[in-house]
Structure formats: structure tokens, C-alpha cells
Design a protein around this motif. Structure first.
Motif, PDB file in Angstrom:
ATOM      1  N   SER A 181       1.112  -6.814   1.000  1.00  0.00           N
ATOM      2  CA  SER A 181      -0.155  -7.736   0.653  1.00  0.00           C
ATOM      3  C   SER A 181       0.919  -9.042   0.425  1.00  0.00           C
ATOM      4  O   SER A 181       1.652  -8.947  -0.712  1.00  0.00           O
ATOM      5  N   LEU A 218      -2.582 -12.871   3.420  1.00  0.00           N
ATOM      6  CA  LEU A 218      -1.733 -13.027   4.257  1.00  0.00           C
ATOM      7  C   LEU A 218      -2.124 -11.885   4.623  1.00  0.00           C
ATOM      8  O   LEU A 218      -1.424 -11.188   6.080  1.00  0.00           O
ATOM      9  N   GLY A 219      -2.572 -10.471   4.414  1.00  0.00           N
ATOM     10  CA  GLY A 219      -2.194  -9.169   4.669  1.00  0.00           C
ATOM     11  C   GLY A 219      -0.727  -8.473   4.584  1.00  0.00           C
ATOM     12  O   GLY A 219      -0.427  -9.138   3.155  1.00  0.00           O
ATOM     13  N   CYS A 220      -0.332  -8.585   5.261  1.00  0.00           N
ATOM     14  CA  CYS A 220       1.040  -7.674   4.808  1.00  0.00           C
ATOM     15  C   CYS A 220       1.983  -8.463   5.710  1.00  0.00           C
ATOM     16  O   CYS A 220       3.405  -7.655   5.950  1.00  0.00           O
ATOM     17  N   GLU A 221       2.051  -9.614   6.461  1.00  0.00           N
ATOM     18  CA  GLU A 221       3.035 -10.324   6.674  1.00  0.00           C
ATOM     19  C   GLU A 221       3.425 -11.796   6.318  1.00  0.00           C
ATOM     20  O   GLU A 221       2.749 -12.744   6.173  1.00  0.00           O
ATOM     21  N   PRO A 222       4.477 -11.575   5.072  1.00  0.00           N
ATOM     22  CA  PRO A 222       4.421 -13.208   4.302  1.00  0.00           C
ATOM     23  C   PRO A 222       5.433 -13.851   4.919  1.00  0.00           C
ATOM     24  O   PRO A 222       7.050 -14.122   4.377  1.00  0.00           O
ATOM     25  N   SER A 223       5.364 -14.085   6.008  1.00  0.00           N
ATOM     26  CA  SER A 223       5.991 -14.881   6.685  1.00  0.00           C
ATOM     27  C   SER A 223       5.904 -16.564   6.769  1.00  0.00           C
ATOM     28  O   SER A 223       4.599 -16.445   6.645  1.00  0.00           O
ATOM     29  N   ASP A 267       5.332 -18.130   9.586  1.00  0.00           N
ATOM     30  CA  ASP A 267       4.219 -18.766  10.348  1.00  0.00           C
ATOM     31  C   ASP A 267       3.181 -17.811   9.616  1.00  0.00           C
ATOM     32  O   ASP A 267       1.761 -18.868   9.709  1.00  0.00           O
ATOM     33  N   ALA A 268       2.597 -16.919   9.544  1.00  0.00           N
ATOM     34  CA  ALA A 268       1.522 -16.729   8.251  1.00  0.00           C
ATOM     35  C   ALA A 268       0.880 -17.473   7.523  1.00  0.00           C
ATOM     36  O   ALA A 268      -0.327 -18.160   7.392  1.00  0.00           O
ATOM     37  N   SER A 302      -2.626 -19.906   8.342  1.00  0.00           N
ATOM     38  CA  SER A 302      -3.758 -19.865   7.009  1.00  0.00           C
ATOM     39  C   SER A 302      -3.672 -21.301   6.392  1.00  0.00           C
ATOM     40  O   SER A 302      -4.866 -21.674   6.358  1.00  0.00           O
TER      41      SER A 302
END
Length: 54
Positions: A8, A26-31, A33-34, A38
Motif C-alpha cells: 500500500s 494510493l492503494g497498491c499503485e505507488p506511481s 500518476d497515482a 490524488s
């Protein structure tokens, strides 16, 4: 911040003078773009801090 094993992530936005802190999951997408999406969702004006600023 990224959790154990990348499971996460949280984006943090801090306002220096008032010390207001906003954290967004951010959930499981630490990019990048995320993080951008956000911050756009907060509807706040975001400026990058000057490392030499107060």
C-alpha cells in the motif's frame, strides 16, 4: 510513504506555516500518476516547496 512489501502507499501533502497535513491513500499503485490524480482530487492549489525556503 510505501508500506511493507509495497502492499500500500500514502501520499502526503504538508502546509508549512499552519502545519496542516493531508494524507491520501494510493492503494497498491505507488506511481507518479497515482500521486498526481490524488492531489488533483483534493481541489487544492499545490506548489512545490523551495528547499531553501523557511
Amino acid at each position: 510513504m510505501i508500506g511493507t512489501a509495497g502492499g500500500s502507499a500514502v501520499a502526503t501533502l504538508a502546509e508549512r506555516s499552519s502545519r496542516y497535513l493531508l494524507m491520501d491513500h494510493l492503494g497498491c499503485e505507488p506511481s507518479g500518476d497515482a500521486v498526481r490524480y490524488s492531489l488533483i482530487a483534493t481541489d487544492l492549489e499545490v506548489c512545490f516547496a523551495d528547499p531553501m525556503g523557511p
